[in-house]
Each structure stands twice: as structure tokens, then as C-alpha cells.
Design an enzyme around this catalytic site. Structure first.
Site, PDB file in Angstrom:
ATOM      1  N   GLY A 174       0.832  -1.202   0.000  1.00 28.86           N
ATOM      2  CA  GLY A 174       0.000   0.000   0.000  1.00 28.86           C
ATOM      3  C   GLY A 174       0.867   1.252   0.000  1.00 28.86           C
ATOM      4  O   GLY A 174       1.927   1.289   0.642  1.00 28.86           O
ATOM      5  N   GLU A 421      -2.651  -9.136   6.160  1.00 29.55           N
ATOM      6  CA  GLU A 421      -2.270  -9.171   7.583  1.00 29.55           C
ATOM      7  C   GLU A 421      -2.343 -10.606   8.101  1.00 29.55           C
ATOM      8  O   GLU A 421      -2.783 -10.860   9.221  1.00 29.55           O
ATOM      9  CB  GLU A 421      -3.174  -8.247   8.404  1.00 29.55           C
TER      10      GLU A 421
END
Lengths: 655, 655
Positions: A174, A421
Site C-alpha cells: 500500500g 495481515e
């Protein structure tokens, strides 16, 4: 029969410890921050980049930073702030999570004072936009095996960062494709010809004009299923020079002459200690998934209260969807589980705050337990989001497929949460390993244990310590009479004891199978664990189910408003019984339920649906999501349409 | 141990009766027809509109039309052609389905010779693009209650088509927003002040220049979750004049003086007869959902065979994902079910072809059974697509979230299938109603039945007639020894008998509960059915499970290649046992499984996964999907990446 439940009383319970942050976000973020359905990827990126800089600081996104740099040293609060952002726009939430959670969080946790002094203020203000460059194309789950290298050269006093092949490029990063100026890059540290495992460096990736720095190739991951506002990209390094002081050196240091030092001698242990400090990412993702689930449920329940289809015998108007048992069967158990996770999530955030702000010596056991719960609650909440938002989409029919009704965006944006994650399956294994490690701590190793009864007794202690409202739960469990068949299936103590018993039994039998495997599959070590992998995953799920139920029970205990408390108790019955119902076969196979009692549970669940039906709207109103955040055309239009149609129909009947 | 399975031998079995159509589509549709991941909505619409006109006619999209107009009077073949298009681009498939299936199909089925003569050739050539305008904003499931009216005016000799309020506008109509020149519009027919229920008219909606015709308002449904290439829109009619001969008048006629005539006196029966002729839409959607599922499984299985993560003890290279039990547990049961649906779908298409091309008198029972199976197989295949594609996306981790790897598009495009062409929950009720109607046919009504044993005996006949390979199945069932516990859990006869027994028992107990409800809830007629809605849905699912298993068994029986046959038998074991496993609690509650046998099933499923592991690649290769149709970057790139990484790792180890 429960009457007069005030949604605001429920909201107060759900908002909990960080009610002030939640309310501030509701007050401050208006329509201009809300996701724009159907916009192009380019527009979404531009909008979200702009909004990140416009976010008011008091909405709490910087809460986790040290007070000295402008934060409030409240890591729990920062996950709540991110969660609330997730109700507004998931791209905005993820972009904020990358900037302040992953990037900023890594600088705080892995860096030392000179990194903090130099960078934290600019990170908080978003003047320095950054990336968290851990995942590689070839390694997402097994990040200990990253292939990027960072080799110290004592002659220059610099590190050399290098991507040896395409599978080692950083991927899905990101902020990389467009906005990031700097990245925390994870790589294998090599000095003096020795490897010391994965460490992290701060690496400038773009110059002031936004062009890639020398030796750095930046790619764009291109169109994704969702999160269009986040510029995910790829980073490759061709022998890039990184000054020695850019190593984030809290856990490992390299002297000018190349000497490596660390307070933690073992490479693996050091790496997992570093990872452990980054647990906040998982806590945040689980929270945001649940927040998005609450949006979807609010839309589906409100639509189901307005939308009508098929006539009831003897009634002119058609039946509202929420009156159908099949519709209640879809929405209400999901709603009950969503409530349960609100309580479990708050408990997790509180624990994280305590562990991360503790000034005493590191409590390793508690840290590991935190990581395990964060992993487990992330997994179950993100899967719950994926299935619930999908169900809500279907519950709204064709309208649910239109971007203007928000559900497609909620589904697409949260979809990746199940694998980022930490892949959920890998995370549940981590949970189970945590439970097994508990055994190992107490007994030395998987071999050489004493009598089975002794093991079983210890398990109860091992598994059950440190849960919410321990004494209350113990009291409820103790109050259950001896024979299950005499206890009502809505008895809370019975719920608690069967959840506990299932977890304990699953864990014991996993261990028994592992021990047997260790004895019989010596030549196939991979198979020892692989052959019980499904059993391991069930054990982890049962564990998370239990801590979730206990958190729900503790939450009810904190509720003072009698009507709200009574409604929450019914909802908790539904959570507990539908959880048991889902795994009924296990309870029957293991003699924990008789066939008659098992059938009775289905009947009681249906009774609960009928009892909760009148409160469906209250239960979603209690989420207190502003209408402009929901941003769904059907909520504005459907009630008016139904009224007009009813009037027209009446006119036809009277003519 | 099964060896030497030739994927081509499996392909021949899967391709079945319409192998020629499947192979033609594979040969003729190259990369230029394949979906473009990440394109804008406008680009997708433009591309798909263009491709619809460029589709070679011999790929079978016009198969269902009468021979006299250039078709081949092969409705089953047309669903296979659409299914194959679904593997290329789901927008293209849906656009084709709207043009030739829904629009063209309605003109064929509901119109008479003068409509056919005037329009069919232009419809087949796509010179006349059209819409199927049934669904309204306010009525999608209960289409008998549409609010649009079409009122005959004998003074002008025309109908007047009118949308009375916003909830009555036509909505989600494919081809409406951009391309449609004409629409088959469903509305309440009114003549001489009387209502005769829903009928259909051909209505020009745009002029030659593409502008809306007078009185017609056309809206755009805007961005959707998927199917970006389909221009869904909204149509409203403000007293629009429709000439009398535009009524599709096969089932109901209006004379110049306004006199209404029909061969079917009852309005409801007439409407459902009309709907029944349109069953092909549901058959096609179920087929396309399964086709897309095969794409997703092919991508995930091939990726799982190349992708590696975590090292195996004592091995330098990491473990391929497909070697993990948890990964097999995700992919293989879905693969087995996908195979099962290929066989069930072919049987459905064959039955539809027989019913729709029969020249004898209408066999109402057979027509209703066809509708019921089409509804049921549409529901289960579209839900299977939604959950399996989602699972495949997760099985590919972050890569699965990128548009370039195709899975996001497959997920988003098929998502609406669960609620269009009939909401799945409503469709399953239809299935159950069909089974109950079987009872009613045999016994007059739900009341007044004879002895329970007599009922039970009749049920077996009612439920079990007309299934695939009846005598083979009867033989397998009869061969099962008396006591279940003595039969291997992999015995095919045992699978067949437990599937059959579950369906029968569920149906009988639904009827028992309905009868009891009818006696005790006289004042609450809605509750009689609503209180057992979950039970009704289980019954329908059990019915579809059984006909699917029987079709699988019949398919194996047709397989002549011994190795292919052996592999299919293993896969069928997995389908049967994972279906039982999913509903284990029911079997335990009802004494059909002992706890020990229930546990044994889980162990046998895991054994089957191990046995099938070496054949995973063959099983997806047998789907014979051209690589250019799969169009997933990871399939091109991952194997090469892993090889490079392995070589680099070797070099490091040797240095």
C-alpha cells in the site's frame, strides 16, 4: 417479552471504553469523506490521497504514537479510530492503516530515538507518506523466508539492499504505486558474511518530484477486486545504497565495523519478537471487518423492514421480508455474532493497550496470548464479514448488486481482509500453536507427559486463564446442575461449560493424535502435523468461540439498563445456540448432546428468532451509523415507494 | 491407487452429449472474446456490444430457435453454448442470454407465427436487439403481482401500457440502458374493465437513432458489482400506445372488440404456464455458474500446484500448497461437487430438450418436474459458484485479489446469479412445493390422508420416479446389506439409500408439521407455512442432493475408460461423503449414523483427499478450458518464478 429497549442504551454499551473516539468520528466526518460508489480507480486514489491529508487529527488516527510526538499513547484507541473510518470508507481506512499503523507503527516499534525524532512528526502529519514493505511475491505467509537481502559493507559504511529475483520483489504494498516517499523495507540482514535473519530499514523510494530513487523499480498492482482508493504496488531494489543509520535498530544493531549485536540471541525468536510488536495491524483489520459488517447488516435489516413481497392470507399488503423465518435465519444469527465480536474486539483492544503501554518487564506469556487472540479474532471477524456481507447483498436481491446501494463496495473492499495481515488459515494455526505451546510450557515438550488426568486438569488452567470476567464465568459454570439433560438449553452456565468442554476436548485429542503421529510417522515428519491440520483448525475456532462468548457475557454484565441487558441476553442465547448448532455433529458424536436435545436447540433457535424479530431495527440502530455513512439509495427510496404503492393499491381496490 | 488417468478421457465424459458444441466454442472463440480484467464500465459495454454481433453463429447461441428461422430446435444445446460463453466472459454470456434466451425465447414461446415471421430472423442476427422487461423495482420474486398495466382500448384498437408509480418501473433490465430497440414487456392485461393477469407485449423502446420512443423513460442502473459489459436499465411507460397485434398471444388473445379468450381459463394457471415455457433462463444460469466455477477451480488448483510456502522438515524446497490437508479440504470437495453438477446439469438439459421439443400433448407433471429441477439446480449451482469462487480467491492469497488473476471478475460477475432468474431461497421453496404438490396430486389435498404407512410407501414412489439410470440405482440400493453398520461408508448403494432416506424423512416430517399447523394455527394461516420454512428449504436441498448424486452415478456408469471411471468413482465417494458430512448432525439426530460411524466418515474423507491429491491437476485439466480463456497472470508467471527461486536458493546453499 422485552419492551422499551432504547437503542441509545445499547449504543452506550457497544461504544464502550472508547465511546469518545467513536462519537468524535461520527461528529466530524461528514458526507465528503464517504466512499463514492462506482467511481474509477484513478478517481478513488486521488480522492483518498486528498482525504488522508484532510482527516481531522482529533478523530484519533494518530492515537498510538508517543505523547512526545503528538500522539496519545493509546494503541487501543487507534484501532477504534481505524474501525470507525472503515464505516466511512474502507480505502480510507486501509490507507490510514498503512500510513499510521504499519509504516508509522513500525518506525515506533522497531526504530529508536533518532528515527523517532527525525520522522514521527512528519509521519503523523502525512507530510511523509510511507509504505510497509514486508510481503514479497514469493513470500506472504512465511515472511521469515523473505528473499530480499540487505548486506552491510564496512568499507562504505552503508547497507546494500537487493532484490535477487522476481519472486523477491515487494508486492501488494500500500502507498507504493503512487504516494509513498519512503518505505520500511524488510530484508535478510547480512554482515561479515553471516545472515542474522529479517530486519527492517527505512528506505527513501521517491524523490521530491515523485520519481523513483536510483536503483528502485516501482510497479503498480493494477486493478483489484476492491479498495480502489489504495495504490498497491511492487518495489524492486537493484543494489540500492542504504545508510547504516536507516536500520531500525531496536532489536538488532550493526556497528560501523559490521559487528552485529542484539539483546535476543536467537534469530527466529528475535524476528517473532519484532513481528509481535506489530500486532496492531491484525487487531485493526479484525475491527474494521466487523465495522463494515455492521454497515451491511444495517442496510439489509432496514431494507428488510421496508421491503415487501408476496401477500399474507387475509391481508391486502404484502409481507415485509423480515417477517419470513428464512430471512430471520439469515440476518439474526449474523447480527448476534456481530454483537459478540464487538465485545471480544474491545477486550482485545484493552489487552493490547495494557501490554503495549506496560512499563514493566515484557510479560512474554501475555504477549504471546495477545498475538494469538489478535490472530484468531482477525480470522473469524474477517470471515464473518465476507459471509455476512455476501448474505446481506443477497438479502437485498437485485438492489444489493447495484453500486448505489453500497453492498458491492463493502463486499469487494473487505474481501482481501481474509488473506492480508496474515492468511486466515495460517492465523488459525498460529492460534492452535499458541494453545499447544501452553502445553509445552507446562510440560517441557510434547513427549514425556505424566498421567492423562493430570494433563487434563492442567489444560483447564492453561486454556482458561486470563479471560474476561473470570469469576463471573466461574460462578455461572458452577451453577449448572450435574446432568446436562436437566439444564435448559438457554442456561448461560451451560453454554459456557459446553464451549469450554469442546475446546478442551479438541485440544486434548489433537495432542493425543500428534503424540501418536510422532511415534508412528518418524520417517514422515511433515505428515505428523499435516494429517491433523483440519483438527487443529477446529481447535483454534473453538478457542476463539469461547473467548468471544465470555467477552459477550462480560459485556452483558457491564450493562446497567435493564431492557438493554435483557435484549443482549437473548441475543447472547442466539449467538451461543447457533454456534452450537453449527457444530452440532461434534457435540452429538462426542456424547455432549443427545439427539433429542440437539433437535430442541433448533426449535429454541427458531423461538429466539421470533422473540428477537420486533427488535431487529433497534439492534442495528444501536450501531449508530450515520445515514450519510450508510449511503445506500434503497434506504432513502424503498419506504416511500412502498407507501405510494400501498396507496395506489387501496385506490384500485376501492374503485 | 489409480494410475494413468488421461484427462482427455475425462473430458469426453464431461463434454457429454453436446461435445460438438463445446469443442466448436473452444475452437472458434479466441483471446479477442475473453473478458478484459479491470476495464471501465463504458469500455466493457462497448466491447461486449461489439462482440455480440461478431459471435460466429456456429457456436450455438441460436440453437434453441425453430429450424424454419435458422435455428436448430435444440434448446439443450443452446444452454450448453451459453455455458461455454460463460467461461469466456460472463458479461458476453449474460448479454447473449438476454438477446437470444430471454428476449428471443419469449417471442418464440409466447408469440405466434406472425411474431415469429416478423422478428425472429432479425433477433437471431442481432439486428434487432431486445430486452426482457418483467422484473419491476417493487416486484422481482412475486412477478404475478407486477403493477404495470396494459389496457385495451377498443375505440383505437390499441393497448395502453402504463407505469402507475415508481415501484412499478421495470428494473435491472439487460439491454435497456443502451442497446435495446424493443422489449418484451410484462404487464397486467386489462380489457373491458376486467383484469386477466400478466401477459407480454412487444414494445419498441428506441427509434432508429437510439432515442427513447414517445412516453418511454429509460434509466441506467449505473455501476454494479460485476457484469460491467451488460447495460442494465430501467423502463417506465407513460400511457404508451401498443398496437393490438403486439400482444404475444399464444396463451391469451384479445379480439378487436376487446373480447378476451384463452385456452387456459384460470389466470394463475395461465401465468405459470407462460412462465414455465421460459424455464431455459434458469437452466442456463445454473450452467453458466458452474462453468465459471470450473474456471476458478482450474486457476486455484494450478496455482496450488506451483505455489510453495513453508519448508518441510528435511527438504530444501518449500511445500506446494496442494500438499496441505487444509488446502485439499478446501479445493477437492468443491471439485467433486462441481463434477457432480456437470452430470446433473446435462441430465437437466436433456430433459428440457425432450419436454420442449415433444410434439405430443403437454405432460404437465413432467413440465412441473422440469421446472422444479431447473429451479433447484439453478439455486445450488449458483450458491456453489459464489462460495467456491470466493474460496478459490482466498486460496490464491493476495494474488487472488488482483484483477489480472481473473478471480475478482469471476466472483463479481457470478454474484448476482444467486438472486436473478429467481431468488435462490424462493426457488428452493418452489422445489419443495413441487414435492408437496406430488403428495397433493396423489392424495387430493394435505388433509384427509389414509394410514401413515400407506403415505410413506407412496412417498417413495412419488419422490423417486424419473431419476437417472433408475434400474442401476435400484440395483445398487438393493445390494446394501440390512444393517448400516456393516456397510462400508464408501458403498455407493449406501450413499444412494441414505440420500434417499433423508429426503423422504424430511418431506414426511414437513408434511406432518404442516398438517399439525393447519389444525392448530387456523387463525394464523401465514404462520402455518412460515414456521416450517427452514425445514422446507432443507427438504428441497436434500432432494437436489439426491438427484445430483444419481446423475453422478449414471455418469460414471456411462464412462468406458477404466482409469477415468475409477477416478470418477473416488470423486463421487468424496461428493457423497462430504455432503453427508455437512449434514452429519441430521443423520446423528435421526439415528441414521452412530457417533462412531460419523467420526469414521471424517477419517475416510481425509483418506480420499490423500488418494485424490495426485489427480488434482488432471481433474481440472479435464475441464479443457483454453489457457487464453483462463487469462490469469499467475498461471503464466508462478511456475517460472518458483523455478528461478529454487535455482537461486541452490546457488546460495552451495556457496
Amino acid at each position: 417479552m422485552i419492551n422499551g429497549v432504547d437503542a441509545a442504551a445499547l449504543t452506550a454499551v457497544l461504544d464502550g471504553r472508547w465511546a469518545h473516539i467513536r462519537q468524535t468520528v461520527r461528529d466530524e466526518l461528514g458526507a465528503e469523506f464517504v466512499t463514492v460508489p462506482g467511481e474509477s480507480g484513478a478517481d478513488a486514489r486521488e480522492r483518498v490521497t486528498r482525504l488522508i491529508r484532510e482527516l481531522p487529527t482529533d478523530v484519533g488516527v494518530a492515537s498510538a504514537f508517543p505523547v512526545a510526538y503528538g500522539g496519545s499513547a493509546d494503541p487501543g484507541g487507534s484501532t477504534v479510530a481505524a474501525e470507525m473510518l472503515g464505516q466511512v470508507d474502507l480505502s480510507l481506512m486501509v490507507k490510514a492503516g498503512v500510513q499510521w499503523g504499519l509504516f508509522g507503527g513500525a518506525v515506533v516499534a522497531l526504530g529508536t530515538k533518532h528515527h523517532h525524532d527525525r520522522y514521527l512528526r512528519d509521519i503523523i502529519s502525512a507530510d511523509l507518506m510511507g509504505c510497509f514493505a514486508m510481503t514479497e511475491t514469493g513470500h506472504g505467509s512465511d515472511v521469515q523466508q523473505l528473499r530480499t537481502t540487505c548486506t552491510y559493507d564496512p568499507s562504505s559504511g552503508n547497507f546494500v539492499l537487493h532484490t535477487p529475483h522476481e519472486a523477491a520483489r515487494k508486492d501488494y504494498i500500500g502507498n507504493a504505486a503512487k504516494d509513498g516517499r519512503m518505505a520500511v523495507v524488510f530484508a535478510q540482514l547480512i554482515t561479515g558474511g553471516e545472515r542474522y535473519g529479517v530486519h527492517a530499514w527505512m528506505v527513501p523510494i521517491r524523490d521530491e518530484d515523485g520519481n523513483p530513487m536510483p536503483g528502485i523499480t516501482i510497479g503498480d498492482d493494477g486493478p483489484k477486486a476492491g479498495l480502489l482508493g489504495v495504490d498497491n504496488g511492487r518495489l524492486s531494489f537493484d543494489h540500492v545504497t542504504v545508510p547504516r543509520d536507516m536500520l531500525l535498530d531496536r532489536y538488532g544493531q550493526v556497528a560501523a565495523d559490521g559487528t552485529y549485536t542484539s539483546g535476543i540471541a536467537n534469530d527466529t525468536r528475535r524476528f517473532f519478537t519484532m513481528l509481535g510488536t506489530l500486532v496492531r495491524g491484525r487487531v485493526t483489520v479484525g475491527a474494521a471487518a466487523s465495522a463494515a459488517t455492521r454497515n451491511a447488516l444495517t442496510i439489509a435489516v432496514r431494507y428488510g423492514d421496508a421491503r415487501r413481497q408476496f401477500t399474507r392470507p387475509g391481508d391486502d399488503r404484502e409481507v415485509v421480508l423480515n417477517d419470513y423465518l428464512a430471512h430471520q435465519r439469515k440476518l439474526l444469527p449474523a447480527l448476534a455474532r456481530t454483537y459478540a465480536y464487538v465485545f471480544a474486539q474491545e477486550e482485545l483492544a484493552v489487552t493490547m493497550g495494557e501490554v503495549q503501554t506496560s512499563t514493566g518487564p515484557v510479560d512474554e506469556h501475555r504477549q504471546r496470548e495477545l498475538e494469538s487472540r489478535a490472530a484468531g479474532l482477525k480470522a473469524v471477524q474477517t470471515w464473518h464479514a465476507t459471509s455476512t456481507i455476501q448474505m446481506c447483498r443477497q438479502a437485498c436481491g437485485g438492489a444489493g448488486y447495484l453500486a448505489e446501494n453500497r453492498l458491492p463496495g463493502l463486499k469487494a473492499d473487505t474481501d482481501v481482509f481474509t488473506t492480508f495481515e496474515g492468511d486466515n488459515t495460517v492465523l488459525l494455526q498460529l492460534v492452535a500453536k499458541g494453545l499447544l505451546t501452553g502445553y509445552r510450557d507446562a510440560f517441557g515438550s510434547l513427549d514425556g507427559w505424566g498421567r492423562a488426568t493430570f494433563v487434563a486438569e492442567q489444560v483447564r488452567e492453561m486454556v482458561l486463564e486470563r479471560t474476561a470476567a473470570r469469576s463471573l464465568i466461574q460462578r455461572l459454570v458452577s451453577a449448572v446442575p450435574g446432568r446436562d439433560e436437566e439444564v435448559a438449553v438457554t442456561d448461560r452456565g451451560w453454554h459456557l461449560s459446553v464451549f469450554e468442554d469442546r475446546e478442551k476436548h479438541l485440544l486434548e485429542s489433537v495432542i493425543r493424535r500428534l503424540r501418536k503421529g510422532a511415534a508412528t510417522k518418524k520417517d514422515r515428519p511433515f505428515d505428523i502435523f499435516n494429517d491433523v491440520q483440519d483438527h487443529v483448525l477446529s481447535t483454534a475456532t473453538a478457542h476463539i468461540d469461547r473467548i468471544t462468548l465470555e467477552a459477550f457475557v462480560a459485556g452483558i454484565d457491564r450493562t446497567t439498563d435493564p431492557a438493554a441487558r435483557a435484549l443482549l441476553a437473548k441475543l447472547c442465547d442466539l449467538y451461543a445456540l447457533t454456534t452450537i448448532e453449527k457444530d452440532k455433529a461434534w457435540f452429538l458424536e462426542h456424547g455432549r448432546l443427545t439427539p433429542a436435545r440437539s433437535k430442541a436447540i433448533t426449535a429454541v433457535v427458531n423461538d429466539l428468532l421470533r422473540e428477537l424479530r420486533p427488535h431487529m431495527r433497534t439492534l442495528v440502530d444501536a450501531f449508530a451509523i450515520p445515514d450519510e455513512w450508510l449511503n445506500a439509495a434503497i434506504l432513502r427510496e424503498e419506504p416511500a415507494r412502498q407507501d405510494t404503492m400501498a396507496k395506489e393499491d387501496d385506490a384500485i381496490r376501492q374503485s
